[in-house]
Design a protein around this motif. Structure first.
Motif, mmCIF file in Angstrom:
data_model
loop_
_atom_site.group_PDB
_atom_site.id
_atom_site.type_symbol
_atom_site.label_atom_id
_atom_site.label_comp_id
_atom_site.label_asym_id
_atom_site.label_seq_id
_atom_site.Cartn_x
_atom_site.Cartn_y
_atom_site.Cartn_z
ATOM 1 N N MET A 68 -1.475 2.941 9.888
ATOM 2 C CA MET A 68 -1.987 2.016 10.902
ATOM 3 C C MET A 68 -2.866 2.714 11.929
ATOM 4 S SD MET A 68 1.139 -0.644 11.617
ATOM 5 C CE MET A 68 2.142 0.545 12.456
ATOM 6 N N TRP A 69 -2.673 4.003 12.142
ATOM 7 C CA TRP A 69 -3.407 4.731 13.175
ATOM 8 C C TRP A 69 -4.559 5.550 12.617
ATOM 9 C CZ3 TRP A 69 2.106 4.967 13.498
ATOM 10 C CH2 TRP A 69 2.620 4.116 14.474
ATOM 11 N N GLN A 70 -4.779 5.506 11.318
ATOM 12 C CA GLN A 70 -5.834 6.316 10.728
ATOM 13 C C GLN A 70 -7.191 5.645 10.944
ATOM 14 O OE1 GLN A 70 -4.618 9.244 9.981
ATOM 15 N NE2 GLN A 70 -2.660 8.261 10.400
ATOM 16 N N PRO A 71 -8.232 6.440 11.173
ATOM 17 C CA PRO A 71 -9.563 5.866 11.382
ATOM 18 C C PRO A 71 -9.990 4.987 10.204
ATOM 19 C CG PRO A 71 -9.561 8.223 11.854
ATOM 20 C CD PRO A 71 -8.224 7.892 11.237
ATOM 21 N N GLY A 72 -10.472 3.793 10.506
ATOM 22 C CA GLY A 72 -10.947 2.883 9.472
ATOM 23 C C GLY A 72 -9.860 2.179 8.684
ATOM 24 N N SER A 73 -8.622 2.373 9.077
ATOM 25 C CA SER A 73 -7.518 1.769 8.330
ATOM 26 C C SER A 73 -7.517 0.251 8.459
ATOM 27 C CB SER A 73 -6.189 2.316 8.849
ATOM 28 O OG SER A 73 -5.115 1.625 8.233
ATOM 29 N N ARG A 74 -7.107 -0.390 7.393
ATOM 30 C CA ARG A 74 -6.912 -1.833 7.404
ATOM 31 C C ARG A 74 -5.438 -2.143 7.158
ATOM 32 N NH1 ARG A 74 -11.367 -0.798 4.645
ATOM 33 N NH2 ARG A 74 -10.500 -1.290 2.636
ATOM 34 N N THR A 75 -4.569 -1.246 7.632
ATOM 35 C CA THR A 75 -3.127 -1.452 7.546
ATOM 36 C C THR A 75 -2.650 -1.945 8.895
ATOM 37 O OG1 THR A 75 -2.864 0.272 5.895
ATOM 38 C CG2 THR A 75 -0.898 -0.360 7.099
ATOM 39 N N MET A 76 -1.883 -3.016 8.882
ATOM 40 C CA MET A 76 -1.433 -3.625 10.133
ATOM 41 C C MET A 76 -0.061 -4.241 9.956
ATOM 42 S SD MET A 76 -3.950 -6.855 10.100
ATOM 43 C CE MET A 76 -4.379 -7.616 8.587
#
Length: 193
Positions: A68-76
């Motif tokens: 969730m905190w990685q750049p460009g992530s689409r995990t939420m």
């Protein structure tokens, strides 16, 4: 913690504690460069948590939630352990998003996540579970999963529950005995993910 210790000490009103309060250092000032939590070097979650362009993924309790905190992530959308995908079961009928990915660690799968998969199946939810197998309960010290859990056993269990599309993704350095998996499952190397 230091700020909380000072507040508790003040509320206790004990003169012995108040006398020692000057020994408690002041809380450190926040840094201008906060360190974002990240996966361990070499962790397969660095790649396994990535989803196709235009897709979204949901997190649960486990190392994979760091995505969730990685750049460009689409995990939420973090949920409680064992509830992975249950939030989508409730949200899907009211959303224009047709499908989501749900990351699920093997440790959580083993003790409670399997029930979330069963609930998603029962509800007819359009969801892809990515069961991230590393044979470790990594967030609490790297213990092995209890009960002899293996990747091939997971594949057999989800197939027995009625999951129709099962894919095995592995790293080329892993020794995967394909004969132990249900017949006909497609195998893909991690770089194809």
């Amino acid at each position: 913690p230091l700020a909380v210790a000072r507040i508790i000490a003040a509320r206790l009103g004990d003169p012995r504690i108040a006398a020692r309060l000057p020994e408690v250092p002041a809380a450190a000032a926040p840094t201008a460069l906060p360190r974002v939590p990240h996966f361990c070097a070499g962790c397969p979650h660095n790649r396994s948590t990535v989803v196709p362009e235009g897709s979204v993924a949901m997190a649960g309790i486990g190392c994979h939630s760091l995505a969730m905190w990685q750049p460009g992530s689409r995990t939420m959308t973090l949920t409680q352990m064992g509830g992975e995908g249950a939030n989508w079961v409730g949200e899907a009928p009211f959303s224009t998003t047709p499908h989501v990915f749900q990351n699920l660690g093997d440790g959580t799968y083993n003790h409670s996540g399997i029930l979330a998969i069963r609930a998603a199946l029962a509800a007819g939810t359009t969801i892809t579970y990515k069961i991230l197998f590393n044979d470790a309960v990594a967030m609490t010290g790297g213990q092995q999963n209890e009960g002899g859990l293996t990747a091939d056993r997971i594949a057999r269990e989800v197939q027995a529950m009625g999951v129709e599309n099962i894919f095995v993704v592995y790293d080329q350095k892993e020794d995967v005995d394909r004969a132990k998996f249900p017949a006909g499952l497609p195998f893909h190397e991690r770089h194809e993910l």
